[in-house]
Design a protein around this motif. Structure first.
Motif, PDB file in Angstrom:
ATOM      1  N   PRO A  15     -10.394  20.046  53.958  1.00  0.00           N
ATOM      2  CA  PRO A  15      -9.535  19.709  55.108  1.00  0.00           C
ATOM      3  C   PRO A  15      -8.115  20.257  54.985  1.00  0.00           C
ATOM      4  O   PRO A  15      -7.331  20.153  55.914  1.00  0.00           O
ATOM      5  CB  PRO A  15      -9.519  18.171  55.080  1.00  0.00           C
ATOM      6  CG  PRO A  15      -9.690  17.832  53.624  1.00  0.00           C
ATOM      7  CD  PRO A  15     -10.597  18.899  53.058  1.00  0.00           C
ATOM      8  N   LEU A  16      -7.780  20.845  53.848  1.00  0.00           N
ATOM      9  CA  LEU A  16      -6.427  21.357  53.616  1.00  0.00           C
ATOM     10  C   LEU A  16      -6.357  22.837  53.943  1.00  0.00           C
ATOM     11  O   LEU A  16      -7.251  23.609  53.588  1.00  0.00           O
ATOM     12  CB  LEU A  16      -6.014  21.134  52.163  1.00  0.00           C
ATOM     13  CG  LEU A  16      -6.013  19.680  51.671  1.00  0.00           C
ATOM     14  CD1 LEU A  16      -5.645  19.617  50.198  1.00  0.00           C
ATOM     15  CD2 LEU A  16      -5.051  18.835  52.501  1.00  0.00           C
ATOM     16  N   ALA A  17      -5.306  23.226  54.651  1.00  0.00           N
ATOM     17  CA  ALA A  17      -5.124  24.628  55.034  1.00  0.00           C
ATOM     18  C   ALA A  17      -3.678  25.034  54.824  1.00  0.00           C
ATOM     19  O   ALA A  17      -2.751  24.322  55.221  1.00  0.00           O
ATOM     20  CB  ALA A  17      -5.528  24.832  56.495  1.00  0.00           C
TER      21      ALA A  17
END
Length: 258
Positions: A15-17
């Motif tokens: 979910p991290l970008a």
């Protein structure tokens, strides 16, 4: 010219970008820290390493809070009055330079007074440290294909995704060159020449206002605002007081007694 397809996400893990726009902010803050450290020695400013970190931290808070509130008040107050919780959704975009500048001024004045530091010299160093970040931010706008320019027939006009089939001015790059590169060079030269305290700060205010006023002729006005008073953009109206204040301030600093 077609807009170069640049993925706004550098790397994505679950979910991290990590996005280019966020990276530009990080580069701006890192550059600010390095420049404040360098200029504090160049201008014989009594700043310790931990004070540099604290000053950058307070200014970051001022940029975020002031930039968001400036956008809410200057550009879309009716919408946020109807949807007040969206004021806190900074990740969805919507920041105002003029509001961010006011936020930094408030944060810096509080910091300077609490540490008993010279106000004008601190302001001089801060605007020099901020100028490269402005350039990085505009490059981030370009990568995101946002804040594009007006329709044009110049050879370097670009067809931006979401902006229709006609080529437009890459006004983000104009601003990156003027607000980032040119402004940084001018301010650094003033610091190298040991300009009177206050001159770099007010030069920044005047030149940013002039550059922003000029580029607004090539930048597409905000869709929900359009042109005000028949021809001016909100950015131009907010920049005019900066030009006047900066010019008066430079004259005052140059003529006043030490």
């Amino acid at each position: 010219m077609n807009f170069p397809q640049i993925d706004p996400v550098i790397i994505e893990i679950g979910p991290l970008a990590l996005r280019w726009y966020g990276m530009m902010y990080l580069l701006g803050f890192l550059m600010a820290y390095l420049l404040i450290s360098h200029l504090s020695h160049l201008r014989a400013m009594p700043l310790k390493r931990d004070q540099v970190a604290d000053l950058v931290f307070y200014c970051v808070i001022g940029v975020i809070v002031g930039g968001r509130l400036g956008y809410v008040l200057f550009y879309n107050p009716a919408h946020f009055l109807s949807h007040p919780l969206e004021i806190f959704a900074v990740w969805e975009g919507g920041m105002s330079f003029h509001g961010g500048l006011l936020g930094v001024v408030v944060a810096a004045v509080w910091f300077v007074r609490s540490r008993q530091l010279p106000l004008l010299l601190t302001a001089d160093i801060l605007v020099m440290a901020a100028a490269p970040g402005l350039g990085f931010g505009r490059i981030g706008n370009f990568i995101n294909a946002e804040l594009w320019g007006r329709v044009t027939e110049v050879p370097w006009g670009m067809v931006f995704p979401g902006a229709g089939p006609l080529p437009r001015h890459p006004s983000q790059l104009y601003q990156a060159a003027l607000e980032g590169l040119v402004l940084s060079v001018v301010l650094y030269v003033l610091h190298r020449r040991q300009a009177r305290p206050g001159v770099p700060f007010f030069t920044f205010i005047a030149l940013y206002g002039a550059f922003r006023f000029l580029v607004e002729f090539f930048r597409e006005p905000d869709a929900h605002l359009g042109l005000l008073w028949g021809a001016a953009t909100m950015g131009q109206l907010l920049s005019l007081p900066m030009i006047l204040l900066g010019a008066v301030g430079v004259f005052w600093c140059a003529k006043r007694k030490n």
